[in-house]
Enzyme design. Structure first.
Site, PDB file in Angstrom:
ATOM      1  CB  SER A  92      -8.301   3.755   2.331  1.00 54.53           C
ATOM      2  OG  SER A  92      -7.467   3.245   3.534  1.00 54.53           O
ATOM      3  CB  SER A 126      -8.620   1.171   5.366  1.00 57.18           C
ATOM      4  OG  SER A 126      -9.221   2.425   5.097  1.00 57.18           O
ATOM      5  CE  LYS A 132      -3.899   1.955   2.410  1.00 65.14           C
ATOM      6  NZ  LYS A 132      -4.730   2.092   3.585  1.00 65.14           N
TER       7      LYS A 132
HETATM    8  N1  GLN Z   1     -13.386   4.436   5.537  1.00 66.17           N
HETATM    9  C1  GLN Z   1     -12.932   5.120   6.809  1.00 66.17           C
HETATM   10  C2  GLN Z   1     -12.535   6.581   6.640  1.00 66.17           C
HETATM   11  O1  GLN Z   1     -12.579   6.993   5.695  1.00 66.17           O
HETATM   12  C3  GLN Z   1     -11.737   4.177   7.317  1.00 66.17           C
HETATM   13  C4  GLN Z   1     -10.565   4.672   6.669  1.00 66.17           C
HETATM   14  C5  GLN Z   1      -9.535   3.876   7.107  1.00 66.17           C
HETATM   15  O2  GLN Z   1      -9.385   2.911   7.960  1.00 66.17           O
HETATM   16  N2  GLN Z   1      -8.091   4.204   6.599  1.00 66.17           N
HETATM   17  O3  GLN Z   1     -12.041   7.154   7.632  1.00 66.17           O
END
Ligand code: GLN
Length: 492
Positions: free
Chosen positions: A158, A182, A78
């Site tokens: 994400s 995410s 990532k």
């Molecule tokens: N969807 C969540 C956010 O937008 C979690 C994102 C994440 O876990 N990095 O903050």
């Protein structure tokens, strides 16, 4: 034998050990697969030469008998993990062209165990999002389609590039990060396994920070066994991260063999949220039945502050993000847009460098931290966070793990929910409590929706008890025998 790129990590390690193929061959197959999957936009940077060099070195180690726990396995990383000499962007224009002079602790551990890097994977900008539609480098497409409907779907976010690459067989496994879901939500959208370890289990050093008290690194793999192998390499104390915990890393793979008979699985009644689709409810019930059949005992538990988790998260995460992202000022690294004054330079650089969602979070974050609102929002959110952690502590007096759906829906089409941030934030309803409480959570593919898209079940555990979480996840994996494949792989 399945095609080389169809193997799990465990099967590939077997094949490498038996000299059925070399890492150079395996990596060559993946380099070709990465090229073939290019239209999914899962990778921001491909590093094929580096991959083949690392594969060659791996083959040499194996010939000498010094192969490590993941030797020769080609991974996607990532693009939130700093990689020495390879551009690291966090999916943001503001970091475009940033080439770290150091390596994150977790990726260093993977390379020390012999793994091979295929490239850097796309993500929502600064890991903010649930659909991989906020990256400066473009949307990631899921390799899945609804049957008879060719509209591109989101891979979740994400860690959308990680999920797309692993499910499209363009990486044998990938790293993800999970601040509010995410790792788990994209895993559930793409039919793979995703594990968010306990906060403090893996070092955050060298990972671009989003919300430091919530962020955790974890593996995204094609099987629970692979998650166990990879976590064993990623985990461990790091003096460079004062929040990483100094306790021994168990043998997670060995832990999978243990029995689950008599273990109690908590079913939190507050997770039966209004408007939950019937098919998600059915998956959940199916999961309970599978665990019962394996000798586990379901118990109803209560997590009374669940309904406050999402609003609490969307105060704490932006607050920490607004502080963490203050460092991107156009002076030290990344994008610089000149201005007439120093303030002008800051403003111009940040205005041009950050995307709309990141700006929204910085605004929310600075607002809830500002004098006069701090007590009303930030401090209150911190108090509720404590209550949520307490809820779990009490629930775990009655059960060993908790079972929930991972996400309230299957994957949606690119374009849906895009103009409604709250609908997007709802994606995280089942995942954020684990981040707020710091406990581990695993998503395992459990079935398909009426539209033929993957659904996942989430196993939550006690802090630092990933062993039980993985063991229970393995039971679900066996019972579900998930065999659906993305349409992208039809020709494999
Ligand atoms: N969807 C969540 C956010 O937008 C979690 C994102 C994440 O876990 N990095 O903050």
């Amino acid at each position: 034998m399945a095609s080389l790129t169809g193997l799990t990590m465990a099967a590939a390690l077997d094949g490498l050990a038996k000299k059925e193929f070399s890492s150079t061959e395996l990596t060559g197959a993946y380099v070709a697969a990465v090229e073939q999957a290019r239209h999914l936009n899962a990778y921001i940077v491909e590093t094929p030469e580096q991959a083949l060099d690392m594969a060659k070195a791996s083959d040499a180690r194996r010939a000498k008998g010094t192969a490590g726990a993941m030797d020769g396995l080609p991974l996607g990383i990532k693009d939130l993990y700093c990689t020495k000499g390879v551009q690291t962007t966090a999916g943001s224009h503001i970091l475009e062209g940033f080439t770290p002079t150091y390596e994150s602790t977790v990726t260093q551990k993977l390379w020390d165990a012999g793994a091979v890097m295929l490239g850097k994977l796309n993500l929502d900008e600064f890991a903010m999002g649930s659909a991989n539609i906020t990256s400066h480098f473009g949307n990631v497409e899921s390799p899945w389609r609804k049957p008879g409907d060719n509209r591109p779907l989101v891979p979740g976010g994400s860690s959308g590039g990680s999920a797309a690459a692993v499910s499209a067989h363009a990486a044998i496994a990938a790293t993800g990060t999970d601040t509010g879901g995410s790792i788990r939500q994209p895993a559930s959208f793409t039919g793979i396994v995703g594990l968010k370890p306990t906060y403090g289990r893996c070092s955050r050093w060298g990972i671009v920070a989003f919300a430091s008290s919530l962020d955790q690194a974890g593996p995204m793999t094609r099987s629970v066994t692979d998650a166990a192998i990879m976590l064993g390499v990623m985990a461990g104390h790091d003096p460079k991260d004062s929040t990483s915990v100094d306790i021994a890393v168990p043998d997670y793979r060995a832990a999978l063999e243990g029995s689950v008979k008599g273990l109690r699985v908590g079913i939190p009644k507050e997770y039966r949220v209004e408007g939950m689709p019937a098919e998600i409810e059915q998956q959940w019930q199916q999961g309970i039945d599978w665990l019962k059949a394996a000798g586990m005992v379901p118990v109803e538990v209560s997590l009374p502050h669940t309904k406050h988790a999402l609003p609490t998260y969307y105060i704490i995460a932006p607050a920490e993000a607004s502080s963490n992202l203050a460092r991107y000022d156009g002076v030290r690294y990344g994008l610089r847009v000149e201005g007439d004054t120093l303030d002008g330079l800051y403003e111009n650089s940040r205005a041009a460098g950050f995307g709309a969602e990141v700006k929204r979070r910085v605004l929310i974050g600075t607002y809830v931290l500002s004098a006069g609102y701090y007590d009303a929002y930030y401090l209150k959110a911190q108090k509720i966070r404590t209550l949520i952690a307490e809820d779990f502590r009490k629930a775990y007096e009655q059960c060993d793990v908790i079972l929930t759906p991972t996400s309230p829906s299957a994957a949606f089409a690119i374009g849906e929910k895009m103009d409604d941030p709250v609908a997007m934030y709802m994606q995280d309803v089942f995942t954020v409590p684990a981040n707020l409480a710091g406990i581990p959570g695993l998503s395992v593919p459990s079935g398909v929706s009426a539209d033929g898209l993957p659904l996942g079940l989430q196993v939550l555990g006690k802090a630092f008890d990933e062993e039980t979480v993985l063991k229970v996840g393995r039971v679900i994996e066996k019972a579900a025998a998930f065999s659906a494949r993305p349409s992208f792989l039809a020709g494999e």
